[in-house]
Every structure is written in structure tokens, then in C-alpha cells.
Design a protein around this motif. Sequence first.
Motif, PDB file in Angstrom:
ATOM      1  N   THR A 135       0.829  -1.211   0.000  1.00  0.00           N
ATOM      2  CA  THR A 135       0.000   0.000   0.000  1.00  0.00           C
ATOM      3  C   THR A 135       0.856   1.252   0.000  1.00  0.00           C
ATOM      4  O   THR A 135       0.377   2.331  -0.312  1.00  0.00           O
ATOM      5  CB  THR A 135      -0.912   0.034   1.240  1.00  0.00           C
ATOM      6  OG1 THR A 135      -0.106  -0.117   2.398  1.00  0.00           O
ATOM      7  CG2 THR A 135      -1.941  -1.064   1.186  1.00  0.00           C
ATOM      8  N   HIS A 156       1.104   3.746  -2.995  1.00  0.00           N
ATOM      9  CA  HIS A 156       0.052   4.713  -3.303  1.00  0.00           C
ATOM     10  C   HIS A 156       0.104   5.950  -2.429  1.00  0.00           C
ATOM     11  O   HIS A 156      -0.453   6.972  -2.764  1.00  0.00           O
ATOM     12  CB  HIS A 156      -1.322   4.052  -3.153  1.00  0.00           C
ATOM     13  CG  HIS A 156      -1.484   2.912  -4.094  1.00  0.00           C
ATOM     14  ND1 HIS A 156      -1.911   3.047  -5.384  1.00  0.00           N
ATOM     15  CD2 HIS A 156      -1.213   1.586  -3.934  1.00  0.00           C
ATOM     16  CE1 HIS A 156      -1.941   1.870  -5.976  1.00  0.00           C
ATOM     17  NE2 HIS A 156      -1.518   0.971  -5.122  1.00  0.00           N
ATOM     18  N   MET A 179      -6.113   2.594  -0.616  1.00  0.00           N
ATOM     19  CA  MET A 179      -6.413   1.257  -1.100  1.00  0.00           C
ATOM     20  C   MET A 179      -6.430   0.294   0.070  1.00  0.00           C
ATOM     21  O   MET A 179      -5.489   0.242   0.836  1.00  0.00           O
ATOM     22  CB  MET A 179      -5.391   0.806  -2.136  1.00  0.00           C
ATOM     23  CG  MET A 179      -5.709  -0.568  -2.702  1.00  0.00           C
ATOM     24  SD  MET A 179      -4.680  -1.039  -4.110  1.00  0.00           S
ATOM     25  CE  MET A 179      -5.366   0.012  -5.365  1.00  0.00           C
ATOM     26  N   GLY A 223      -8.240  -5.089  -1.620  1.00  0.00           N
ATOM     27  CA  GLY A 223      -8.007  -4.581  -2.971  1.00  0.00           C
ATOM     28  C   GLY A 223      -6.565  -4.739  -3.393  1.00  0.00           C
ATOM     29  O   GLY A 223      -6.273  -5.109  -4.546  1.00  0.00           O
ATOM     30  N   MET A 224      -5.638  -4.463  -2.466  1.00  0.00           N
ATOM     31  CA  MET A 224      -4.228  -4.602  -2.798  1.00  0.00           C
ATOM     32  C   MET A 224      -3.866  -6.063  -3.036  1.00  0.00           C
ATOM     33  O   MET A 224      -3.114  -6.395  -3.946  1.00  0.00           O
ATOM     34  CB  MET A 224      -3.373  -4.017  -1.667  1.00  0.00           C
ATOM     35  CG  MET A 224      -1.875  -4.158  -1.908  1.00  0.00           C
ATOM     36  SD  MET A 224      -1.336  -3.447  -3.475  1.00  0.00           S
ATOM     37  CE  MET A 224      -1.574  -1.705  -3.128  1.00  0.00           C
ATOM     38  N   ARG A 228      -5.065  -7.071  -6.376  1.00  0.00           N
ATOM     39  CA  ARG A 228      -4.244  -6.451  -7.426  1.00  0.00           C
ATOM     40  C   ARG A 228      -2.932  -7.193  -7.606  1.00  0.00           C
ATOM     41  O   ARG A 228      -2.475  -7.432  -8.731  1.00  0.00           O
ATOM     42  CB  ARG A 228      -3.985  -4.992  -7.077  1.00  0.00           C
ATOM     43  CG  ARG A 228      -3.130  -4.291  -8.125  1.00  0.00           C
ATOM     44  CD  ARG A 228      -2.808  -2.882  -7.730  1.00  0.00           C
ATOM     45  NE  ARG A 228      -1.877  -2.297  -8.681  1.00  0.00           N
ATOM     46  CZ  ARG A 228      -1.326  -1.111  -8.530  1.00  0.00           C
ATOM     47  NH1 ARG A 228      -1.606  -0.401  -7.467  1.00  0.00           N
ATOM     48  NH2 ARG A 228      -0.500  -0.632  -9.426  1.00  0.00           N
ATOM     49  N   VAL A 229      -2.300  -7.579  -6.486  1.00  0.00           N
ATOM     50  CA  VAL A 229      -1.044  -8.326  -6.561  1.00  0.00           C
ATOM     51  C   VAL A 229      -1.255  -9.656  -7.275  1.00  0.00           C
ATOM     52  O   VAL A 229      -0.467 -10.049  -8.142  1.00  0.00           O
ATOM     53  CB  VAL A 229      -0.467  -8.570  -5.143  1.00  0.00           C
ATOM     54  CG1 VAL A 229       0.690  -9.555  -5.182  1.00  0.00           C
ATOM     55  CG2 VAL A 229      -0.004  -7.259  -4.522  1.00  0.00           C
ATOM     56  N   ARG A 247      -3.630 -10.440  -9.429  1.00  0.00           N
ATOM     57  CA  ARG A 247      -3.946 -10.224 -10.844  1.00  0.00           C
ATOM     58  C   ARG A 247      -2.701  -9.887 -11.655  1.00  0.00           C
ATOM     59  O   ARG A 247      -2.536 -10.363 -12.779  1.00  0.00           O
ATOM     60  CB  ARG A 247      -4.975  -9.091 -10.987  1.00  0.00           C
ATOM     61  CG  ARG A 247      -6.414  -9.491 -10.700  1.00  0.00           C
ATOM     62  CD  ARG A 247      -7.381  -8.468 -11.277  1.00  0.00           C
ATOM     63  NE  ARG A 247      -7.091  -7.122 -10.792  1.00  0.00           N
ATOM     64  CZ  ARG A 247      -7.660  -6.571  -9.723  1.00  0.00           C
ATOM     65  NH1 ARG A 247      -8.555  -7.265  -9.029  1.00  0.00           N
ATOM     66  NH2 ARG A 247      -7.360  -5.343  -9.342  1.00  0.00           N
ATOM     67  N   THR A 248      -1.846  -9.033 -11.113  1.00  0.00           N
ATOM     68  CA  THR A 248      -0.702  -8.551 -11.881  1.00  0.00           C
ATOM     69  C   THR A 248       0.501  -9.490 -11.826  1.00  0.00           C
ATOM     70  O   THR A 248       1.212  -9.647 -12.816  1.00  0.00           O
ATOM     71  CB  THR A 248      -0.271  -7.159 -11.388  1.00  0.00           C
ATOM     72  OG1 THR A 248       0.032  -7.226  -9.990  1.00  0.00           O
ATOM     73  CG2 THR A 248      -1.388  -6.142 -11.626  1.00  0.00           C
TER      74      THR A 248
END
Length: 308
Positions: free
Chosen positions: A20, A23, A77, A81-82, A85-86, A88-89
Amino acid sequence: MSSLSAGHTAHPASTFLGLTSEHSASSAPPCASPSESAQAGSWRSQRVLPPTLQSDGTLSQPVKHKVHLQTQQEVKMRMTGMALRVIRTDGFLALYNGLSASLCRQMTYSLTRFAIYETARDRLSQGPQGPLPFYQKVLLGAAGGFTGGFVGTPADMVNVSYSHALDGMYRVLREEGLKKLFSGATMASSRGALVTVGQLSCYDQAKQLVLTTGFLSDNIFTHFLASFIAGGCATFLCQPMDVLKTRLMNSQGEYRGVVHCAVETARLGPLAFYKGFVPAAIRLVPHTVLTFVFLEQLRKYFGIKVLA
């Protein structure tokens, strides 16, 4: 063994909580004037914080993955959510980045503090006096944790940019010397003392109090309850130091040291020292529960009796 198992299980929380910072950690706390900000740039170009100020000092953390919610005035965030995101990416296994450094730290830091605390406790508990009073458990926990924090400093400073923890320590030792491996040991040792008091000392005391009620026997539920209490105590004790350490790590030179950082943080109110408390508890409480549940089962099957 119990610490290794718990550290491995809790590691994903350690990983995505720290991300986080991408951001919001770049924004400094609102306590520097424009002139101070100009001076900060010059100051930062000349000074590098000790590596351990840039790492956790707690149980199973790689250097780059830490709770930077502590520095945020506003959370942009959330953890879930984080984490998504990790995944997914970078994929699910990215949650385990830095695992070798985490395991290496468990095998140094936790091994030392548990060995010192439990050996001294068992020796002092022998005799007619029975279990140790709580203040003695606190002193033993502080001594064991401080020593463990020092021993675990090299593993604590190795970050995920190296191929693995041993490679990182070897390169630091070869290129910068032994002293560099132990830079920041004071902060790591102080935090180790607080965590060990919260975990080991409070666990023994909570377990003793639960058993003296007569409602529960020495079973896995008692171990769970006592370790849950200990995890909460450990988070409460070490969170202010984590906040200060993270603020120092992300500062632009506006702090003259730990004391100045503490004063500036206090101006934001007492709760400022507990920013990121919930994420920290989500990581540390399960880690503590798993550590002591595994430990008690090992004691049971190896026939080890604990007098404390």
C-alpha cells in the motif's frame, strides 16, 4: 518448528499489506514548512537510514513488505483490494515474495528468543515457589527478545532484490562488511523485546489465568484462547514503534531522530501511534496463535511439562 510454520502461513498478509506504500507513502507527514522541505532534500541526499529501519523487525517480514498504512493520513487502497491487485498482476505466488528472508529470520530471531526465555523460565520455576510472577516473565521476555532481535538483524535487512536471503547476506558482508549487516540492530532489538513480552510472557500469564479459573483444562482451546490474547498484547505493545519506524523510513528529512518523530506524531493525537493497527493485528494474531498451538502440540507429544 512452530515459528517456521506460523511464519510461512502469515507471510501473504505481510506481503500485500506493505505494498500500500506505493500509493501513499511518498507523501510526508504535514509537519514540514517549505524551507524545511528544501533542507530535507539536501539532508536525504547525505543520509541513508539504517536498513533495519526499512524492515520489519517482527517475525516473518521481508524488507520491502511492511504496513505503510501507518504513514497515511487517509487510506487510498484497502488490504483486500491490494491483495487482489497483486494476484492479478503478479500471480498468487507473489504473495510469498521474500519468503526465504522470512524463514531465515525465524531460524535466527525466534530460535534465540524462545530458547533464552523458555530455558531461563524453566530453571527459575523449579522449586517450591511454583510459576514465576508476571514481572519476572516480562523481564525474561525482554531479555530474550532483545537478544533475538540483535541475532536476527542480518536476516531482517535482506530484501527481495536478492535471489535469496543467504545470497543477500553474503553480498552485503562481502561488499560492505560485518558492521553493515548489523546496522539498525538497536531498533530491531527494542522491537524484539516488546514483541517477545507480548507473545511469550503474556501467553504464559494468560494460560495460567485461564487454567486457574477451573473452567478449562490444558487443551487446544486453552492454547488458542491464551495465544489470541498474547497476539493482541504483542500488537498493542509494538505498534507505536512500528509507526515511528515507518514514518522515519518514509520521511523526507523532516525528522531529526526517533524522539523528534515521536513528538510530531503525538501532535496528531494518541491514535496516531496506532495507525494500521487492524492490519498489523490481522497478521500478528494468527501468527501468534499458530506458533503456540504448534508449540503446545510438540510439547505434548514430546512429553515436556511447563511449570509457568
